[in-house]
Design a protein around this motif. Structure first.
Motif, PDB file in Angstrom:
ATOM      1  N   ARG A 109       0.853  -1.194   0.000  1.00 28.82           N
ATOM      2  CA  ARG A 109       0.000   0.000   0.000  1.00 28.82           C
ATOM      3  C   ARG A 109       0.886   1.240   0.000  1.00 28.82           C
ATOM      4  N   GLU A 110       0.800   2.014  -1.083  1.00 27.74           N
ATOM      5  CA  GLU A 110       1.602   3.223  -1.229  1.00 27.74           C
ATOM      6  C   GLU A 110       0.962   4.327  -0.390  1.00 27.74           C
ATOM      7  N   SER A 111       1.765   4.902   0.506  1.00 28.80           N
ATOM      8  CA  SER A 111       1.210   5.832   1.502  1.00 28.80           C
ATOM      9  C   SER A 111       0.770   7.145   0.890  1.00 28.80           C
ATOM     10  N   GLY A 112       1.406   7.615  -0.175  1.00 28.90           N
ATOM     11  CA  GLY A 112       1.064   8.908  -0.746  1.00 28.90           C
ATOM     12  C   GLY A 112      -0.245   8.915  -1.491  1.00 28.90           C
ATOM     13  N   VAL A 117      -0.166  -1.792  -4.827  1.00 26.84           N
ATOM     14  CA  VAL A 117       0.604  -2.323  -5.955  1.00 26.84           C
ATOM     15  C   VAL A 117       1.211  -3.660  -5.531  1.00 26.84           C
ATOM     16  N   VAL A 118       1.120  -4.635  -6.376  1.00 27.52           N
ATOM     17  CA  VAL A 118       1.745  -5.926  -6.102  1.00 27.52           C
ATOM     18  C   VAL A 118       3.233  -5.833  -6.425  1.00 27.52           C
ATOM     19  N   ILE A 119       4.053  -6.318  -5.493  1.00 29.96           N
ATOM     20  CA  ILE A 119       5.499  -6.317  -5.683  1.00 29.96           C
ATOM     21  C   ILE A 119       6.000  -7.762  -5.656  1.00 29.96           C
ATOM     22  N   SER A 120       6.780  -8.108  -6.661  1.00 30.19           N
ATOM     23  CA  SER A 120       7.484  -9.392  -6.649  1.00 30.19           C
ATOM     24  C   SER A 120       8.821  -9.176  -5.956  1.00 30.19           C
ATOM     25  N   ARG A 121       8.969  -9.764  -4.771  1.00 29.41           N
ATOM     26  CA  ARG A 121      10.184  -9.537  -3.988  1.00 29.41           C
ATOM     27  C   ARG A 121      11.337 -10.428  -4.425  1.00 29.41           C
ATOM     28  N   GLY A 122      11.089 -11.383  -5.304  1.00 30.40           N
ATOM     29  CA  GLY A 122      12.176 -12.208  -5.791  1.00 30.40           C
ATOM     30  C   GLY A 122      11.767 -13.658  -5.935  1.00 30.40           C
ATOM     31  N   TRP A 123      12.780 -14.508  -6.143  1.00 32.50           N
ATOM     32  CA  TRP A 123      12.569 -15.915  -6.488  1.00 32.50           C
ATOM     33  C   TRP A 123      12.870 -16.810  -5.295  1.00 32.50           C
ATOM     34  N   LEU A 124      12.081 -17.886  -5.169  1.00 30.73           N
ATOM     35  CA  LEU A 124      12.240 -18.850  -4.078  1.00 30.73           C
ATOM     36  C   LEU A 124      12.377 -20.253  -4.662  1.00 30.73           C
ATOM     37  N   GLU A 176      -6.855 -10.131  -7.470  1.00 27.17           N
ATOM     38  CA  GLU A 176      -7.976  -9.441  -6.819  1.00 27.17           C
ATOM     39  C   GLU A 176      -9.045 -10.430  -6.352  1.00 27.17           C
ATOM     40  N   ASN A 177      -9.285 -11.466  -7.152  1.00 20.12           N
ATOM     41  CA  ASN A 177     -10.284 -12.461  -6.761  1.00 20.12           C
ATOM     42  C   ASN A 177      -9.894 -13.179  -5.473  1.00 20.12           C
ATOM     43  N   SER A 182      -9.357  -4.038  -4.472  1.00 17.95           N
ATOM     44  CA  SER A 182      -8.818  -3.554  -5.741  1.00 17.95           C
ATOM     45  C   SER A 182      -7.299  -3.397  -5.680  1.00 17.95           C
ATOM     46  N   LEU A 183      -6.670  -3.727  -6.783  1.00 18.45           N
ATOM     47  CA  LEU A 183      -5.231  -3.555  -6.955  1.00 18.45           C
ATOM     48  C   LEU A 183      -4.979  -2.724  -8.202  1.00 18.45           C
ATOM     49  N   VAL A 184      -3.822  -2.094  -8.266  1.00 17.91           N
ATOM     50  CA  VAL A 184      -3.398  -1.463  -9.519  1.00 17.91           C
ATOM     51  C   VAL A 184      -3.174  -2.601 -10.515  1.00 17.91           C
ATOM     52  N   ASP A 185      -4.002  -2.644 -11.562  1.00 14.27           N
ATOM     53  CA  ASP A 185      -4.060  -3.857 -12.381  1.00 14.27           C
ATOM     54  C   ASP A 185      -3.283  -3.791 -13.690  1.00 14.27           C
ATOM     55  N   GLY A 186      -2.603  -2.677 -13.980  1.00 16.20           N
ATOM     56  CA  GLY A 186      -1.866  -2.602 -15.237  1.00 16.20           C
ATOM     57  C   GLY A 186      -0.472  -3.196 -15.172  1.00 16.20           C
ATOM     58  N   ALA A 187       0.161  -3.091 -14.014  1.00 14.00           N
ATOM     59  CA  ALA A 187       1.540  -3.539 -13.877  1.00 14.00           C
ATOM     60  C   ALA A 187       1.808  -3.891 -12.421  1.00 14.00           C
ATOM     61  N   TYR A 188       2.930  -4.533 -12.199  1.00 14.77           N
ATOM     62  CA  TYR A 188       3.404  -4.809 -10.847  1.00 14.77           C
ATOM     63  C   TYR A 188       4.860  -4.374 -10.756  1.00 14.77           C
TER      64      TYR A 188
END
Length: 305
Positions: A109-112, A117-124, A176-177, A182-188
């Motif tokens: 959640r962007e505070s401003g 926004v969904v963030i991919s933090r990396g690979w597992l 989202e389902n 709701s999420l920003v749905d164009g990009a992550y």
């Protein structure tokens, strides 16, 4: 050209048509390889233009995330907010370093702006005992976090299921389902840095390669294959004409008292072809005194061996 009049027969015209179809198919395959090269060059240009640039505030890139345009891929964006760890999911079947594992996806959640926004933090990597779960799933920093990410367009939905807590693709509609908001749905965002740094974090995905691939050479090879089909057709025609020459010589041997030495067992195939040409010149009235002298000399040379 009269000697090659057989090229106008249906059989040879049919093979010529086959060569033309094959050449056209090779041309289309060459164009396909050029199109793939063009796409690779566009991706390389995007990486060069965006990957190492200074980060821009999320407020300036808000529309870029909403649109998710491929031209904005790899744009570096700085965000402030907090992770919603309880709604994290895993994107399955993600390759890294020749292995298959997961990408850790966490809503941010962007505070401003209040956007999530969904963030991919990396690979597992997968667990060695149970390939259906990651070996570890480290928790992101809690509280206020400063994250620097690179924009990645959201992936399309694919017709494939996934276990609970996982996604088959990084598609925002599917996400989202599962979370119910709701999420920003164009990009992550693809993680570049985060502060404070966690004690344990997923592995960062490798920098994209600046390699256009062998598409240009492949396209040239396809064009060459198409042109070689006509070379093969003409070479076959030459061989056929040579065989016809030999057949004509054999047929003429009964009409002449061996005037050209064609029955001499020492006369090789190449010599018989030459004799056939002499015979045609004699029958067509183009056999000159010089030709006769050359034939006399060659005949006596053969006799003296």
């Amino acid at each position: 050209m009269k000697r090659y009049s057989f090229l106008l027969t249906p059989t040879w015209l049919g093979w010529l048509a086959v060569c033309m179809v094959f050449c056209f198919a090779c041309y289309l395959l060459g164009q396909w390889q050029l199109d793939r090269r063009e796409s690779a060059l566009e991706e390389i240009n995007r990486i060069v233009a965006n990957y190492d640039q200074d980060p821009v505030p999320y407020a300036e890139a808000q529309e870029l995330f909403a649109e998710g345009s491929p031209e904005d891929e790899w744009t570096v964006v700085q965000m402030h907010g907090e992770y919603l760890w309880e709604d994290s999911l895993l994107a399955r079947n993600r390759g890294h370093g020749g292995q298959v594992g997961y990408e850790q996806l966490v809503p941010f959640r962007e505070s401003g702006t209040g956007d999530v926004v969904v963030i991919s933090r990396g690979w597992l990597p997968t667990s060695s005992t149970d390939g259906s779960v990651p070996a570890d799933n480290p928790v992101p920093p809690s509280g206020e976090v400063q994250a620097v990410v690179r924009l990645k367009p959201a992936e399309p939905e694919i017709d494939r299921g996934a276990p609970a807590g996982q996604l088959a693709s990084i598609n925002m509609g599917e996400y989202e389902n599962q979370v119910g908001y709701s999420l920003v749905d164009g990009a992550y965002g693809l993680m570049a840095q985060e502060h404070p740094a966690p004690q344990e974090a997923p592995r960062q995905l490798a920098r994209p390669a600046l390699d256009e691939g062998p598409h240009l050479s492949y396209s040239m090879q396809w064009v060459a294959f198409g042109l070689l089909s006509f070379v093969g057709w003409w070479y076959a025609a030459r061989l056929h004409r040579r065989n016809l020459d030999l057949e004509e010589l054999d047929a003429a041997e009964g009409s002449y008292d061996d005037p050209l030495g064609a029955t001499d067992p020492r006369v090789e195939r190449q010599e018989r072809t030459r004799l056939a040409k002499q015979l045609r010149r004699r029958e067509s009235g183009k056999y000159s005194d010089e030709d006769a002298e050359d034939a006399w000399v060659e005949e006596h040379l053969v006799s003296s061996r």
